[in-house]
Design an enzyme around this catalytic site. Structure first.
Site, short mmCIF file in Angstrom:
data_model
loop_
_atom_site.label_atom_id
_atom_site.label_comp_id
_atom_site.label_asym_id
_atom_site.label_seq_id
_atom_site.Cartn_x
_atom_site.Cartn_y
_atom_site.Cartn_z
N TYR A 146 0.84 -1.21 0.00
CA TYR A 146 0.00 0.00 0.00
C TYR A 146 0.87 1.26 0.00
CZ TYR A 146 -4.51 -2.17 -0.12
OH TYR A 146 -5.62 -2.86 -0.57
N ARG B 44 1.83 1.84 -3.58
CA ARG B 44 0.71 2.36 -4.38
C ARG B 44 0.37 3.80 -3.98
NH1 ARG B 44 -4.20 -1.10 -3.71
NH2 ARG B 44 -5.04 0.26 -5.31
N HIS C 132 -15.26 0.42 -3.26
CA HIS C 132 -14.16 -0.32 -2.65
C HIS C 132 -13.35 0.55 -1.69
CE1 HIS C 132 -14.33 -3.45 -6.16
NE2 HIS C 132 -15.28 -3.63 -5.25
N CYS D 164 -12.53 -0.99 15.87
CA CYS D 164 -12.88 -0.18 17.05
C CYS D 164 -13.43 1.18 16.65
CB CYS D 164 -11.67 -0.03 17.98
SG CYS D 164 -10.50 1.26 17.48
N CYS E 259 -3.08 -0.09 16.20
CA CYS E 259 -4.11 0.93 16.41
C CYS E 259 -3.80 1.70 17.70
CB CYS E 259 -5.48 0.27 16.50
SG CYS E 259 -6.78 1.47 16.92
N SER F 14 -12.18 -4.41 -15.91
CA SER F 14 -12.26 -5.76 -16.47
C SER F 14 -13.62 -6.38 -16.19
CB SER F 14 -11.14 -6.64 -15.89
OG SER F 14 -11.23 -6.64 -14.48
N ASN G 2 -13.23 0.96 -23.01
CA ASN G 2 -12.14 0.16 -22.44
C ASN G 2 -11.05 0.00 -23.49
OD1 ASN G 2 -12.02 -1.13 -19.71
ND2 ASN G 2 -11.26 -2.86 -20.89
N ALA H 100 -9.24 5.67 -22.22
CA ALA H 100 -10.29 6.49 -21.58
C ALA H 100 -10.01 7.98 -21.73
CB ALA H 100 -10.36 6.13 -20.09
C1 BJW Z 1 -7.99 0.94 -19.85
C2 BJW Z 1 -6.86 1.65 -19.86
C3 BJW Z 1 -7.02 2.94 -20.46
C4 BJW Z 1 -6.27 -0.18 -18.94
N1 BJW Z 1 -8.25 3.29 -20.93
N2 BJW Z 1 -9.20 1.19 -20.26
C5 BJW Z 1 -16.56 -16.31 -7.84
C6 BJW Z 1 -17.48 -15.69 -8.67
C7 BJW Z 1 -17.95 -14.44 -8.40
C8 BJW Z 1 -17.51 -13.74 -7.29
C9 BJW Z 1 -16.61 -14.35 -6.46
C10 BJW Z 1 -16.13 -15.60 -6.73
N3 BJW Z 1 -15.23 -15.93 -5.75
C11 BJW Z 1 -15.14 -14.90 -4.89
C12 BJW Z 1 -15.97 -13.93 -5.29
C13 BJW Z 1 -16.18 -12.62 -4.65
C14 BJW Z 1 -15.07 -11.64 -4.93
C15 BJW Z 1 -14.80 -11.60 -6.44
O1 BJW Z 1 -15.47 -10.91 -7.18
N4 BJW Z 1 -13.82 -12.35 -6.91
C16 BJW Z 1 -13.57 -12.51 -8.34
C17 BJW Z 1 -12.30 -11.73 -8.73
C18 BJW Z 1 -13.44 -13.98 -8.62
N5 BJW Z 1 -15.54 -10.37 -4.46
C19 BJW Z 1 -15.36 -9.97 -3.20
O2 BJW Z 1 -14.73 -10.63 -2.39
C20 BJW Z 1 -16.02 -8.64 -2.81
N6 BJW Z 1 -16.77 -8.83 -1.62
C21 BJW Z 1 -17.76 -9.71 -1.51
O3 BJW Z 1 -18.13 -10.42 -2.44
O4 BJW Z 1 -18.32 -9.75 -0.26
C22 BJW Z 1 -19.31 -10.74 0.04
C23 BJW Z 1 -19.66 -10.55 1.51
C24 BJW Z 1 -20.95 -10.21 1.84
C25 BJW Z 1 -21.28 -10.06 3.19
C26 BJW Z 1 -20.30 -10.23 4.18
C27 BJW Z 1 -18.99 -10.54 3.81
C28 BJW Z 1 -18.67 -10.71 2.47
C29 BJW Z 1 -14.97 -7.59 -2.51
C30 BJW Z 1 -14.12 -7.25 -3.70
C31 BJW Z 1 -12.98 -6.32 -3.28
C32 BJW Z 1 -12.02 -5.98 -4.42
N7 BJW Z 1 -10.85 -5.36 -3.88
C33 BJW Z 1 -9.85 -4.83 -4.81
C34 BJW Z 1 -8.58 -4.31 -4.02
C35 BJW Z 1 -8.89 -3.37 -2.88
C36 BJW Z 1 -8.96 -1.93 -3.26
C37 BJW Z 1 -7.59 -1.24 -3.35
O5 BJW Z 1 -6.66 -1.57 -2.63
O6 BJW Z 1 -7.48 -0.33 -4.20
O7 BJW Z 1 -10.43 -3.80 -5.60
S1 BJW Z 1 -9.29 -6.04 -5.99
C38 BJW Z 1 -9.21 -4.93 -7.34
O8 BJW Z 1 -10.19 -5.33 -8.34
C39 BJW Z 1 -9.65 -3.56 -6.79
C40 BJW Z 1 -10.50 -3.05 -7.92
O9 BJW Z 1 -11.40 -2.04 -7.47
C41 BJW Z 1 -11.18 -4.30 -8.43
C42 BJW Z 1 -11.66 -4.20 -9.89
O10 BJW Z 1 -10.58 -4.06 -10.76
P1 BJW Z 1 -10.71 -3.10 -12.04
O11 BJW Z 1 -10.90 -1.71 -11.60
O12 BJW Z 1 -11.70 -3.66 -12.97
O13 BJW Z 1 -9.23 -3.19 -12.63
P2 BJW Z 1 -8.62 -4.28 -13.65
O14 BJW Z 1 -7.15 -4.14 -13.57
O15 BJW Z 1 -9.18 -5.62 -13.41
O16 BJW Z 1 -9.14 -3.81 -15.08
C43 BJW Z 1 -8.67 -2.61 -15.68
C44 BJW Z 1 -9.29 -2.53 -17.08
O17 BJW Z 1 -8.94 -1.26 -17.62
C45 BJW Z 1 -8.76 -3.59 -18.06
O18 BJW Z 1 -9.85 -4.17 -18.76
C46 BJW Z 1 -7.88 -2.78 -19.04
O19 BJW Z 1 -7.93 -3.27 -20.37
C47 BJW Z 1 -8.50 -1.43 -18.95
N8 BJW Z 1 -7.58 -0.30 -19.22
N9 BJW Z 1 -5.80 1.01 -19.33
C48 BJW Z 1 -9.29 2.42 -20.82
N10 BJW Z 1 -5.99 3.80 -20.58
#
Ligand code: BJW
Length: 258
Positions: free
Chosen positions: A85, A88, A133, A145, A162, A205, A229, A247
């Protein structure tokens, strides 16, 4: 209407100006009263902020997401997580909003639903931002807490306990895998997806749920889905208009003045 140009939008418009998807999107957005933009890491990529899944330079191409972005990973090695972190946060401290963020800010009525944890939409002047997120610019107590503190992004902190309860480490105020999304943000996002005329999906994605489920929700509710995208994604099959390119080139073209 399904328009999926095989070439870049600009090339397509040179060969067939009457069918220019950029102009179609621009017209559609000018006519739309309620617009929601759902964004991901590709929105901030032109500002120099790393994406997660881009082959080669995405974070998850180099590191295991479960070690860096899950409660289990933090329990196992909090120093490693906080080092990642810090890297980043330093990268984000150097970044400025790009032309895509600024284009989104020109439509004051546009609701931003973002997966991004950076503050580039705010810094561009966007007003209505729903963060699915969380927010990387603060840390909170992992034990829950209630202690929260802002982070100096230029000199990001390493792992520490903490200061309020001493029961756990401080961790970024973001949503990790296996954690629930903030309930109020999720409720507002569902409403913004279900009640808009146009739903712009940019730079994601569309593989992370429940966030990606908003695209289908918007489509089923009757919104026109415009996907911007760099390449085809899991959102492609839900697009009424798919604009492939960067974008920071496409959003100014479709949101700018006529
Ligand atoms: C351009 C470009 C340019 C490049 N112009 N384009 C199986 C099936 C379905 C779901 C699940 C599963 N197994 C587990 C799950 C759930 C899980 C999940 O979805 N997993 C899948 C990955 C399999 N989800 C979770 O766990 C979520 N929580 C949940 O489900 O809770 C249930 C619950 C309920 C009640 C109580 C308890 C629990 C939480 C998800 C958290 C995601 N966290 C992250 C990191 C933390 C944030 C941080 O530190 O910043 O969030 S992971 C990461 O992925 C980050 C992002 O926000 C997120 C999405 O990524 P994003 O933004 O799409 O980025 P990329 O890199 O994937 O894509 C970028 C795109 O841009 C690409 O397509 C490029 O081509 C494009 N691009 N340059 C235009 N210039």
């Amino acid at each position: 209407m399904m328009l999926k140009p095989l070439t870049t939008p600009r090339l397509k418009s040179m060969t067939d100006p009457s069918n220019d998807p950029i102009q179609q999107a621009a017209l559609l957005l000018r006519k739309s009263q309620l617009i929601t933009c759902f964004s991901g890491a590709g929105l901030s990529a032109p500002s120099g902020v790393g994406t997660f899944r881009d082959p080669g330079d995405g974070w998850w191409s180099r590191y295991d997401p479960m070690r860096l972005a899950s409660p289990e990973g933090f329990k196992e090695d909090p120093e490693l997580v906080m080092k990642w972190y810090a890297a980043r946060r330093s990268q984000m401290a150097q970044a400025s909003p790009n032309a895509a963020h600024h284009a989104l800010a020109t439509r004051k009525d546009l609701i931003q639903v973002t997966q991004n944890t950076d503050n580039l939409l705010d810094r561009a002047g966007c007003q209505d931002i729903i963060r699915l997120h969380g927010d990387i610019t603060s840390d909170r107590c992992h034990a829950g807490c209630g202690y929260v503190e802002p982070v100096n992004m230029d000199q990001p902190p390493q792992h520490r306990s903490c200061p309020a309860c001493g029961q756990a480490g401080l961790r970024p105020t973001v949503t990790w895998f296996g954690e629930a999304l903030p309930a109020d943000a999720w409720a507002r996002a569902e409403s913004a997806a279900a009640n808009c005329d146009a739903f712009i999906v940019v730079g994601t994605s569309a593989v992370v749920y429940p966030a990606a489920g908003l695209i289908g929700l918007a489509a089923q509710a009757g919104a026109t889905v415009i996907v911007v995208n760099r390449e085809a994604s899991d959102a492609s099959h839900m697009a009424d208009l798919e604009l492939l390119g960067s974008a920071d080139e496409i959003l100014p073209a479709i949101l700018g003045p006529a």
